[in-house]
Write a protein that holds these residues in place. Structure first.
Motif, PDB file in Angstrom:
ATOM      1  N   SER A  73       0.802  -1.230   0.000  1.00  0.00           N
ATOM      2  CA  SER A  73       0.000   0.000   0.000  1.00  0.00           C
ATOM      3  C   SER A  73       0.833   1.277   0.000  1.00  0.00           C
ATOM      4  O   SER A  73       0.390   2.301  -0.519  1.00  0.00           O
ATOM      5  CB  SER A  73      -0.915   0.034   1.224  1.00  0.00           C
ATOM      6  N   TYR A  74       2.024   1.230   0.597  1.00  0.00           N
ATOM      7  CA  TYR A  74       2.770   2.470   0.807  1.00  0.00           C
ATOM      8  C   TYR A  74       4.160   2.486   0.180  1.00  0.00           C
ATOM      9  O   TYR A  74       4.908   3.443   0.374  1.00  0.00           O
ATOM     10  CB  TYR A  74       2.901   2.754   2.316  1.00  0.00           C
ATOM     11  N   ALA A  75       4.521   1.470  -0.577  1.00  0.00           N
ATOM     12  CA  ALA A  75       5.882   1.371  -1.126  1.00  0.00           C
ATOM     13  C   ALA A  75       6.291   2.605  -1.916  1.00  0.00           C
ATOM     14  O   ALA A  75       7.435   3.041  -1.846  1.00  0.00           O
ATOM     15  CB  ALA A  75       6.031   0.118  -1.979  1.00  0.00           C
ATOM     16  N   ASP A  76       5.368   3.183  -2.656  1.00  0.00           N
ATOM     17  CA  ASP A  76       5.695   4.358  -3.465  1.00  0.00           C
ATOM     18  C   ASP A  76       4.931   5.599  -3.008  1.00  0.00           C
ATOM     19  O   ASP A  76       4.846   6.585  -3.735  1.00  0.00           O
ATOM     20  CB  ASP A  76       5.393   4.078  -4.940  1.00  0.00           C
ATOM     21  N   ALA A  77       4.404   5.544  -1.797  1.00  0.00           N
ATOM     22  CA  ALA A  77       3.587   6.646  -1.296  1.00  0.00           C
ATOM     23  C   ALA A  77       4.452   7.813  -0.833  1.00  0.00           C
ATOM     24  O   ALA A  77       5.576   7.634  -0.384  1.00  0.00           O
ATOM     25  CB  ALA A  77       2.720   6.166  -0.131  1.00  0.00           C
ATOM     26  N   SER A  78       3.884   8.965  -0.938  1.00  0.00           N
ATOM     27  CA  SER A  78       4.514  10.163  -0.392  1.00  0.00           C
ATOM     28  C   SER A  78       3.817  10.463   0.927  1.00  0.00           C
ATOM     29  O   SER A  78       2.586  10.562   0.977  1.00  0.00           O
ATOM     30  CB  SER A  78       4.330  11.335  -1.353  1.00  0.00           C
ATOM     31  N   ILE A  79       4.593  10.589   1.978  1.00  0.00           N
ATOM     32  CA  ILE A  79       4.018  10.816   3.303  1.00  0.00           C
ATOM     33  C   ILE A  79       3.171  12.088   3.328  1.00  0.00           C
ATOM     34  O   ILE A  79       2.171  12.162   4.028  1.00  0.00           O
ATOM     35  CB  ILE A  79       5.107  10.856   4.387  1.00  0.00           C
ATOM     36  N   SER A  80       3.551  13.080   2.547  1.00  0.00           N
ATOM     37  CA  SER A  80       2.824  14.349   2.574  1.00  0.00           C
ATOM     38  C   SER A  80       1.408  14.237   2.028  1.00  0.00           C
ATOM     39  O   SER A  80       0.613  15.152   2.183  1.00  0.00           O
ATOM     40  CB  SER A  80       3.601  15.420   1.815  1.00  0.00           C
ATOM     41  N   LYS A  81       1.087  13.114   1.421  1.00  0.00           N
ATOM     42  CA  LYS A  81      -0.259  12.935   0.863  1.00  0.00           C
ATOM     43  C   LYS A  81      -1.150  12.079   1.761  1.00  0.00           C
ATOM     44  O   LYS A  81      -2.216  11.650   1.324  1.00  0.00           O
ATOM     45  CB  LYS A  81      -0.148  12.311  -0.520  1.00  0.00           C
ATOM     46  N   THR A  82      -0.735  11.834   2.990  1.00  0.00           N
ATOM     47  CA  THR A  82      -1.534  10.997   3.885  1.00  0.00           C
ATOM     48  C   THR A  82      -2.304  11.845   4.886  1.00  0.00           C
ATOM     49  O   THR A  82      -1.896  12.956   5.238  1.00  0.00           O
ATOM     50  CB  THR A  82      -0.651  10.000   4.660  1.00  0.00           C
ATOM     51  N   GLY A  83      -3.402  11.302   5.351  1.00  0.00           N
ATOM     52  CA  GLY A  83      -4.230  12.001   6.329  1.00  0.00           C
ATOM     53  C   GLY A  83      -3.513  12.231   7.647  1.00  0.00           C
ATOM     54  O   GLY A  83      -3.680  13.271   8.287  1.00  0.00           O
ATOM     55  N   LEU A  84      -2.708  11.270   8.077  1.00  0.00           N
ATOM     56  CA  LEU A  84      -1.983  11.422   9.343  1.00  0.00           C
ATOM     57  C   LEU A  84      -0.954  12.540   9.238  1.00  0.00           C
ATOM     58  O   LEU A  84      -0.837  13.380  10.132  1.00  0.00           O
ATOM     59  CB  LEU A  84      -1.319  10.105   9.750  1.00  0.00           C
ATOM     60  N   HIS A  85      -0.242  12.602   8.141  1.00  0.00           N
ATOM     61  CA  HIS A  85       0.739  13.672   7.948  1.00  0.00           C
ATOM     62  C   HIS A  85       0.049  15.029   7.951  1.00  0.00           C
ATOM     63  O   HIS A  85       0.520  15.984   8.572  1.00  0.00           O
ATOM     64  CB  HIS A  85       1.513  13.480   6.650  1.00  0.00           C
ATOM     65  N   GLU A  86      -1.065  15.135   7.265  1.00  0.00           N
ATOM     66  CA  GLU A  86      -1.805  16.403   7.210  1.00  0.00           C
ATOM     67  C   GLU A  86      -2.258  16.826   8.602  1.00  0.00           C
ATOM     68  O   GLU A  86      -2.153  17.986   8.981  1.00  0.00           O
ATOM     69  CB  GLU A  86      -3.003  16.270   6.268  1.00  0.00           C
ATOM     70  N   PHE A  87      -2.746  15.873   9.380  1.00  0.00           N
ATOM     71  CA  PHE A  87      -3.174  16.170  10.748  1.00  0.00           C
ATOM     72  C   PHE A  87      -1.991  16.650  11.579  1.00  0.00           C
ATOM     73  O   PHE A  87      -2.097  17.639  12.309  1.00  0.00           O
ATOM     74  CB  PHE A  87      -3.812  14.928  11.392  1.00  0.00           C
ATOM     75  N   ILE A  88      -0.859  15.962  11.485  1.00  0.00           N
ATOM     76  CA  ILE A  88       0.336  16.342  12.245  1.00  0.00           C
ATOM     77  C   ILE A  88       0.801  17.740  11.845  1.00  0.00           C
ATOM     78  O   ILE A  88       1.130  18.572  12.691  1.00  0.00           O
ATOM     79  CB  ILE A  88       1.471  15.312  12.042  1.00  0.00           C
ATOM     80  N   ARG A  89       0.809  18.014  10.551  1.00  0.00           N
ATOM     81  CA  ARG A  89       1.255  19.320  10.063  1.00  0.00           C
ATOM     82  C   ARG A  89       0.403  20.450  10.644  1.00  0.00           C
ATOM     83  O   ARG A  89       0.919  21.458  11.121  1.00  0.00           O
ATOM     84  CB  ARG A  89       1.206  19.356   8.527  1.00  0.00           C
ATOM     85  N   LYS A  90      -0.907  20.260  10.635  1.00  0.00           N
ATOM     86  CA  LYS A  90      -1.802  21.292  11.171  1.00  0.00           C
ATOM     87  C   LYS A  90      -1.603  21.479  12.669  1.00  0.00           C
ATOM     88  O   LYS A  90      -1.579  22.599  13.166  1.00  0.00           O
ATOM     89  CB  LYS A  90      -3.259  20.923  10.874  1.00  0.00           C
ATOM     90  N   ARG A  91      -1.484  20.381  13.399  1.00  0.00           N
ATOM     91  CA  ARG A  91      -1.278  20.468  14.852  1.00  0.00           C
ATOM     92  C   ARG A  91       0.057  21.123  15.171  1.00  0.00           C
ATOM     93  O   ARG A  91       0.171  21.896  16.109  1.00  0.00           O
ATOM     94  CB  ARG A  91      -1.355  19.087  15.509  1.00  0.00           C
ATOM     95  N   TYR A  92       1.082  20.806  14.392  1.00  0.00           N
ATOM     96  CA  TYR A  92       2.393  21.404  14.626  1.00  0.00           C
ATOM     97  C   TYR A  92       2.312  22.919  14.464  1.00  0.00           C
ATOM     98  O   TYR A  92       2.843  23.664  15.286  1.00  0.00           O
ATOM     99  CB  TYR A  92       3.449  20.827  13.673  1.00  0.00           C
TER     100      TYR A  92
END
Length: 191
Positions: A73-92
């Motif tokens: 599922s994530y072998a070629d994924a970009s972390i910046s396109k995930t819901g968890l990353h987006e949530f972390i970015r906003k909270r930060y």
């Protein structure tokens, strides 16, 4: 006036002490040792539920995925396109803004610097061991996500939000040897 300055110095010293304690704790983590295993899941699920409640994310479903599912599922994924990353970015950004308002930007910056020293190298070594046969992007994804989670735990603690530190809950998942990898479609996925 002198009394206020003394209290601020004590408060800053207390935040620095908490950050150092967190660094010592995190340096003892056995990164990703229980990926794909049952060990530590109960404790990790309790921490995840606390994280979801503290962040008012509703009744998200927790889904454990295997190493194979993660790789496919994530072998070629970009972390910046995930819901968890987006949530972390906003909270930060929220934590940084609150730190600016309180004059604690230096404390948060020190905490951010501490992440590199205490998390990156150990997490990279283990992620490389576990996932380098899959893809470089996957190793990068795991390390970035781990550092972001630790970064938030450090930053919230440095900001004096230890009682409200929901990212300490995600760090507790890391401590159990697991990794939350994404939030999507009402589900938090955990490796």
């Amino acid at each position: 006036m002198e009394e206020i300055k003394e209290k601020e110095q004590q408060s800053g010293s207390e935040r620095e002490t908490r950050t150092l304690e967190l660094i010592q704790k995190v340096s003892k983590f056995n990164w990703f040792e229980n990926v794909g295993e049952e060990k530590g899941r109960l404790e990790a699920e309790q921490a995840l539920k606390a994280f979801l409640i503290q962040n008012k994310l509703g009744n998200e479903k927790i889904e454990w995925i295997s190493r194979g599912e993660f790789v496919s599922s994530y072998a070629d994924a970009s972390i910046s396109k995930t819901g968890l990353h987006e949530f972390i970015r906003k909270r930060y950004q929220t934590v940084v803004n609150e730190a600016k308002e309180k004059g604690h930007v230096t404390d948060v910056a020190k905490a951010v610097d501490a992440v590199t020293d205490s998390v990156f190298h150990a997490a990279f070594d283990k992620a490389f061991e576990l996932f380098s046969d899959s893809s470089e992007e996957l190793v990068k994804y795991v390390v970035e996500l781990t550092v972001y989670i630790a970064l938030m735990a450090y930053a919230q603690d440095a900001e004096g939000l230890s009682g409200e530190n929901s990212f300490a809950q995600l760090a507790a998942v890391l401590e159990q040897g697991h990794l939350p990898v994404n939030i999507a479609d009402g589900t938090i996925y955990v490796l």
